[in-house]
Every structure is written in C-alpha cells, then in structure tokens.
Scaffold this motif. Structure first.
Motif, PDB file in Angstrom:
ATOM      1  N   MET A 180      -2.355 -14.689 -10.339  1.00  0.00           N
ATOM      2  CA  MET A 180      -1.745 -13.399 -11.355  1.00  0.00           C
ATOM      3  C   MET A 180      -2.560 -12.158 -11.056  1.00  0.00           C
ATOM      4  O   MET A 180      -2.008 -11.221 -11.096  1.00  0.00           O
ATOM      5  N   THR A 181      -3.837 -12.190 -10.926  1.00  0.00           N
ATOM      6  CA  THR A 181      -4.583 -11.208 -10.722  1.00  0.00           C
ATOM      7  C   THR A 181      -4.479 -10.376  -9.301  1.00  0.00           C
ATOM      8  O   THR A 181      -4.442  -9.390  -9.347  1.00  0.00           O
ATOM      9  N   ALA A 182      -3.907 -11.082  -8.380  1.00  0.00           N
ATOM     10  CA  ALA A 182      -3.787 -10.550  -6.878  1.00  0.00           C
ATOM     11  C   ALA A 182      -2.357 -10.237  -6.892  1.00  0.00           C
ATOM     12  O   ALA A 182      -2.123  -8.779  -6.695  1.00  0.00           O
ATOM     13  N   LEU A 183      -1.385 -10.739  -7.829  1.00  0.00           N
ATOM     14  CA  LEU A 183      -0.028 -10.141  -7.720  1.00  0.00           C
ATOM     15  C   LEU A 183       0.015  -8.834  -8.719  1.00  0.00           C
ATOM     16  O   LEU A 183       0.524  -8.039  -8.240  1.00  0.00           O
ATOM     17  N   ILE A 184      -0.698  -8.805  -9.759  1.00  0.00           N
ATOM     18  CA  ILE A 184      -0.594  -7.503 -10.705  1.00  0.00           C
ATOM     19  C   ILE A 184      -1.530  -6.410  -9.827  1.00  0.00           C
ATOM     20  O   ILE A 184      -0.775  -5.321  -9.762  1.00  0.00           O
ATOM     21  N   SER A 185      -2.624  -6.825  -9.351  1.00  0.00           N
ATOM     22  CA  SER A 185      -3.151  -5.684  -8.663  1.00  0.00           C
ATOM     23  C   SER A 185      -2.361  -5.169  -7.638  1.00  0.00           C
ATOM     24  O   SER A 185      -2.331  -4.028  -7.168  1.00  0.00           O
ATOM     25  N   GLY A 186      -1.581  -6.022  -6.744  1.00  0.00           N
ATOM     26  CA  GLY A 186      -0.834  -5.370  -5.682  1.00  0.00           C
ATOM     27  C   GLY A 186       0.257  -4.536  -6.251  1.00  0.00           C
ATOM     28  O   GLY A 186       0.634  -3.494  -5.679  1.00  0.00           O
ATOM     29  N   ILE A 187       0.745  -5.098  -7.346  1.00  0.00           N
ATOM     30  CA  ILE A 187       2.039  -4.363  -7.665  1.00  0.00           C
ATOM     31  C   ILE A 187       1.671  -3.129  -8.218  1.00  0.00           C
ATOM     32  O   ILE A 187       2.406  -2.067  -7.946  1.00  0.00           O
ATOM     33  N   VAL A 188       0.654  -2.908  -9.030  1.00  0.00           N
ATOM     34  CA  VAL A 188       0.101  -1.508  -9.661  1.00  0.00           C
ATOM     35  C   VAL A 188      -0.536  -0.555  -8.761  1.00  0.00           C
ATOM     36  O   VAL A 188      -0.233   0.490  -8.640  1.00  0.00           O
ATOM     37  N   THR A 189      -1.086  -1.120  -7.541  1.00  0.00           N
ATOM     38  CA  THR A 189      -1.531  -0.505  -6.508  1.00  0.00           C
ATOM     39  C   THR A 189      -0.161   0.150  -5.676  1.00  0.00           C
ATOM     40  O   THR A 189      -0.427   1.349  -5.034  1.00  0.00           O
ATOM     41  N   LEU A 190       0.573  -0.739  -5.434  1.00  0.00           N
ATOM     42  CA  LEU A 190       1.854  -0.096  -4.720  1.00  0.00           C
ATOM     43  C   LEU A 190       2.846   0.948  -5.541  1.00  0.00           C
ATOM     44  O   LEU A 190       3.054   1.938  -4.940  1.00  0.00           O
ATOM     45  N   ILE A 191       2.774   0.819  -6.843  1.00  0.00           N
ATOM     46  CA  ILE A 191       3.350   1.815  -7.708  1.00  0.00           C
ATOM     47  C   ILE A 191       2.286   3.257  -7.521  1.00  0.00           C
ATOM     48  O   ILE A 191       3.216   4.286  -7.756  1.00  0.00           O
ATOM     49  N   MET A 192       1.113   2.907  -7.611  1.00  0.00           N
ATOM     50  CA  MET A 192       0.359   4.285  -7.510  1.00  0.00           C
ATOM     51  C   MET A 192       0.403   4.968  -6.296  1.00  0.00           C
ATOM     52  O   MET A 192       0.600   6.263  -6.087  1.00  0.00           O
ATOM     53  N   GLY A 193       0.518   3.986  -5.055  1.00  0.00           N
ATOM     54  CA  GLY A 193       0.767   4.764  -3.737  1.00  0.00           C
ATOM     55  C   GLY A 193       2.269   5.122  -3.637  1.00  0.00           C
ATOM     56  O   GLY A 193       2.513   6.293  -3.129  1.00  0.00           O
ATOM     57  N   LEU A 194       3.307   4.628  -3.979  1.00  0.00           N
ATOM     58  CA  LEU A 194       4.457   4.930  -3.708  1.00  0.00           C
ATOM     59  C   LEU A 194       5.164   5.692  -4.668  1.00  0.00           C
ATOM     60  O   LEU A 194       6.134   6.537  -4.374  1.00  0.00           O
ATOM     61  N   TYR A 195       4.825   5.615  -5.811  1.00  0.00           N
ATOM     62  CA  TYR A 195       5.393   6.678  -6.951  1.00  0.00           C
ATOM     63  C   TYR A 195       4.463   7.736  -7.100  1.00  0.00           C
ATOM     64  O   TYR A 195       4.874   8.959  -7.076  1.00  0.00           O
ATOM     65  N   ALA A 196       3.068   7.624  -7.265  1.00  0.00           N
ATOM     66  CA  ALA A 196       2.136   8.631  -7.825  1.00  0.00           C
ATOM     67  C   ALA A 196       1.758   9.416  -6.354  1.00  0.00           C
ATOM     68  O   ALA A 196       1.223  10.366  -6.693  1.00  0.00           O
ATOM     69  N   ASN A 197       1.832   8.631  -5.192  1.00  0.00           N
ATOM     70  CA  ASN A 197       1.389   9.289  -3.894  1.00  0.00           C
ATOM     71  C   ASN A 197       0.128   9.401  -4.022  1.00  0.00           C
ATOM     72  O   ASN A 197      -0.501  10.407  -3.657  1.00  0.00           O
ATOM     73  N   LEU A 198      -0.941   8.463  -4.578  1.00  0.00           N
ATOM     74  CA  LEU A 198      -2.193   8.704  -4.438  1.00  0.00           C
ATOM     75  C   LEU A 198      -2.959   7.456  -3.986  1.00  0.00           C
ATOM     76  O   LEU A 198      -2.444   6.025  -4.290  1.00  0.00           O
ATOM     77  N   PRO A 199      -4.096   7.463  -3.314  1.00  0.00           N
ATOM     78  CA  PRO A 199      -4.855   6.320  -2.540  1.00  0.00           C
ATOM     79  C   PRO A 199      -5.573   5.745  -3.408  1.00  0.00           C
ATOM     80  O   PRO A 199      -6.768   5.328  -3.001  1.00  0.00           O
ATOM     81  N   PHE A 200      -5.191   5.395  -4.605  1.00  0.00           N
ATOM     82  CA  PHE A 200      -6.079   4.616  -5.761  1.00  0.00           C
ATOM     83  C   PHE A 200      -5.701   3.082  -5.692  1.00  0.00           C
ATOM     84  O   PHE A 200      -4.566   2.858  -5.974  1.00  0.00           O
TER      85      PHE A 200
END
Length: 237
Positions: free
Chosen positions: A65-85
């Motif tokens: 679950m940690t890996a899944l959640i980390s992956g999802i929120v990082t993708l949102i940060m990259g694809l929606y906010a367009n920030l490399p965080f």
C-alpha cells in the motif's frame, strides 16, 4: 512530446537528466518501503500484528500500500501539477500512530479514521486558502528550524544505523574498524567529492558504489531473488 508536456527546455533540463534524477530520488527515499511497515507494527522479526479488534495487519500489505499510494500521488504531482516532486506517506504521524497501535490504545481501524479525518481537514484548509495563510503566519526562523530539525533527525538515524555515532550513553564515536562504519564514511566522502565537482547523479553513484563494495565486506546481503510479489492477503484490512 515529453519535453513539450513537461516544459523541460524551459526549465533547462532534458529527458536523460530527469530520468537520472527520478532514479536518484527513488534510491534515496525507497527506505520508506521498509521503514513504513515497521513504524506501524514494530521493528521486530514478526511479519504480522493483530490489533485489539482482532484485525490482522501485515508488513507485506503495508509495504504494498505504501508503494501504491506513493506511486499514485507522485504521478499526480508530475502529471497534474507538473512538478518533479516525489511524495510518500507521513512518517512522523505514522510513528506516533504505530506506537498507539502496538500499545493497544487504538485499533487499526481507529487509526485509519484519524488519518482520513486529518487528511480531509488538510485538503479543506488548502482549498479554502487557509493553509497558505497559516504558512505565511509562521515566522521564517521557525520554518528554517523545522527543516534543520528534520535534517538532524535523518543524520542521527544515518549515524546510528551505520555505526558512525554511538548514542547509547550520550553522543560518541562508533567503532571505526567496523566495515559498516568504514563503508558509510567512504560513501559520504565519495558523494561529497562528486557533488563538489558537480558530477550528475552524485548521490546515485555513491549509493551504487558503496552497495557493490559492501558485498565482499559482508555488509551488503545479496538477495536470493531480485524480484518478487508481496503477500497481500491482508490488504483488505
């Protein structure tokens, strides 16, 4: 297409640089996958924990679950906010809630409700702009001191786990004849020198070199298999 979407040229970057940076970030924060499950149910050898309501919580399910959640929120940060965080779970909160779980003060369900309520309030404060006002109201010296405190805590963990520092009776030096300590110091010096000479991927190179050097020293444990699927039978819990 990637350069246009992520505006890499505008940010004086390229695909190769971002790939190396992403891999370096993952290598630097992947410890969360191991620490997170232990923070919740304990750092012992046990792989499962049964809470006060009889709910079984497993390290394997928590890791997944940690890996899944980390992956999802990082993708949102990259694809929606367009920030490399890269984003992951709130480790400080989870240590506190984990202690309450292990002591029998709270059930795992209670903890999930607390996390849900806390997260909902945080989102609401952000949407209403209140969070920004709170951040601006905090004096700069306190903001800086928080970063310094977190840095000191991470340094303490690194020095303690590597053996460079001895914190059993105050603060002292560790056993410098220990291979763990020797390799940790070599890694620090190597990363510092590579950073000084502005070598791209300095942190990643340091991690890889020390990991390989650790094999003949008996520090790096070579896994029997490189890939595997965690047991997620308790993931519904």
């Amino acid at each position: 297409m990637l350069e246009k979407f992520f505006k890499m040229k505008q940010r004086d970057s390229n695909v190769q640089t971002e790939m190396a940076a992403g891999l370096t970030t993952f290598m630097a924060m992947a410890y969360v996958l191991a620490v997170q499950p232990s923070a919740i149910i304990g750092f012992g050898m046990e792989q499962n924990f049964t809470d006060i309501n009889g709910v079984i919580v497993s390290k394997a399910a928590l890791l997944f679950m940690t890996a899944l959640i980390s992956g999802i929120v990082t993708l949102i940060m990259g694809l929606y906010a367009n920030l490399p965080f890269a984003l992951s779970t709130g480790m400080g909160t989870n240590f506190m809630l984990g202690a309450l779980l292990q002591s029998g003060s709270l059930s795992f369900g209670n903890i999930m409700v607390i996390v849900l309520i806390g997260g909902s309030i945080f989102v609401l404060l952000t949407v209403l702009g209140i969070r920004n006002l709170i951040v601006k109201a905090i004096p700069k010296n306190i903001k800086v001191s928080i970063s310094v405190a977190i840095g000191f805590f991470i340094t303490y963990l690194g020095f303690s786990n590597s053996g460079i520092g001895n914190f059993e009776e105050g603060i002292g030096l560790g056993n410098f004849s220990d291979p763990n300590v020797f390799l940790a110091i070599v890694g620090l010096i190597l990363i510092a020198l590579l950073t000084l000479y502005k070598v791209p991927g300095a942190l990643l190179i340091g991690i890889i070199v020390v990991t390989i050097l650790g094999i003949p020293f008996g520090v790096t444990q070579v896994p029997e298999q490189l890939f595997g699927i965690p047991d997620v039978n308790e993931i519904s819990n």
